[in-house]
Design a protein around this motif. Structure first.
Motif, short mmCIF file in Angstrom:
data_model
loop_
_atom_site.label_atom_id
_atom_site.label_comp_id
_atom_site.label_asym_id
_atom_site.label_seq_id
_atom_site.Cartn_x
_atom_site.Cartn_y
_atom_site.Cartn_z
N GLN A 1 -11.39 3.51 8.59
CA GLN A 1 -11.51 2.62 9.74
C GLN A 1 -12.02 3.38 10.96
N TYR B 1 -13.02 -5.19 7.25
CA TYR B 1 -13.05 -6.42 8.04
C TYR B 1 -13.61 -6.09 9.42
N HIS C 1 -2.74 4.03 2.83
CA HIS C 1 -2.68 3.73 4.27
C HIS C 1 -3.41 4.81 5.08
N SER D 1 -7.16 4.50 4.46
CA SER D 1 -7.76 3.34 5.12
C SER D 1 -7.92 3.58 6.62
N ARG D 2 -6.95 4.25 7.24
CA ARG D 2 -7.07 4.58 8.67
C ARG D 2 -8.22 5.55 8.92
N ASP E 1 0.83 -1.20 0.00
CA ASP E 1 0.00 0.00 0.00
C ASP E 1 0.86 1.25 0.00
N ASP F 1 -14.01 -10.77 10.13
CA ASP F 1 -12.63 -11.03 10.58
C ASP F 1 -12.70 -11.98 11.76
N GLU G 1 -8.82 -2.35 3.85
CA GLU G 1 -7.90 -2.37 2.71
C GLU G 1 -8.51 -1.50 1.61
N THR H 1 -11.78 -3.97 12.30
CA THR H 1 -10.43 -4.41 12.63
C THR H 1 -9.39 -4.00 11.59
N HIS H 2 -9.83 -3.91 10.33
CA HIS H 2 -8.87 -3.60 9.27
C HIS H 2 -9.63 -3.11 8.04
N THR I 1 -10.23 -13.58 13.25
CA THR I 1 -8.91 -13.76 13.85
C THR I 1 -9.02 -14.09 15.34
#
Length: 130
Positions: free
Chosen positions: A14, A51, A7, A10-11, A2, A97, A40, A37-38, A99
């Motif tokens: 988010q 996500y 970046h 995306s932040r 990225d 997500d 992209e 959580t994330h 995880t």
């Protein structure tokens, strides 16, 4: 890989989507606690893969479907927040997500492993002491 622009964008998405899910959890999502959580972002900033992690819900995949049904209104709420910072409001795609659930499964597996203790007379068999 990225770019710095992707970046940062995306932040931003988010953070703002997290606030949207937090503020509208009762009215739009039945009280489920949803965290982003994330995110992209595609290189052209036109698509965002979001996500999500869920608490207080038994069917995360069903929640994803509910969120997809409200995708247009979520995107509209996002547009109201970032309209002065972004020229294009990206199309949103939501994914579960899992995880945290996978990490919990692995922890349970490690708890069930039986590792025998080393006996004192096993020192002769140790290949590292030769």
């Amino acid at each position: 890989m990225d770019s710095k622009r992707q970046h940062k964008f995306s932040r931003l998405i988010q953070k703002d989507l997290g606030e949207i899910f937090q503020q509208n959890s009762v009215s739009m999502f039945g009280g489920a606690f949803i965290s982003v959580t994330h995110v992209e972002i595609s290189p052209d900033l036109g698509l965002a893969k979001v996500y999500l992690s869920f608490l207080l819900t038994k069917d995360p995949e069903g929640k994803i479907e509910e969120i997809e049904e409200q995708n247009k209104s979520i995107r509209n709420l996002l547009a109201q927040r970032i309209r002065h910072q972004a020229r294009v409001i990206p199309e949103l795609r939501f994914y579960h997500d899992n995880t945290a659930e996978e990490a919990e499964k692995i922890d349970k597996l490690f708890e069930n492993i039986d590792i025998p203790e080393k006996k004192e007379d096993d020192d002769d068999d140790d290949i590292y002491t030769r």
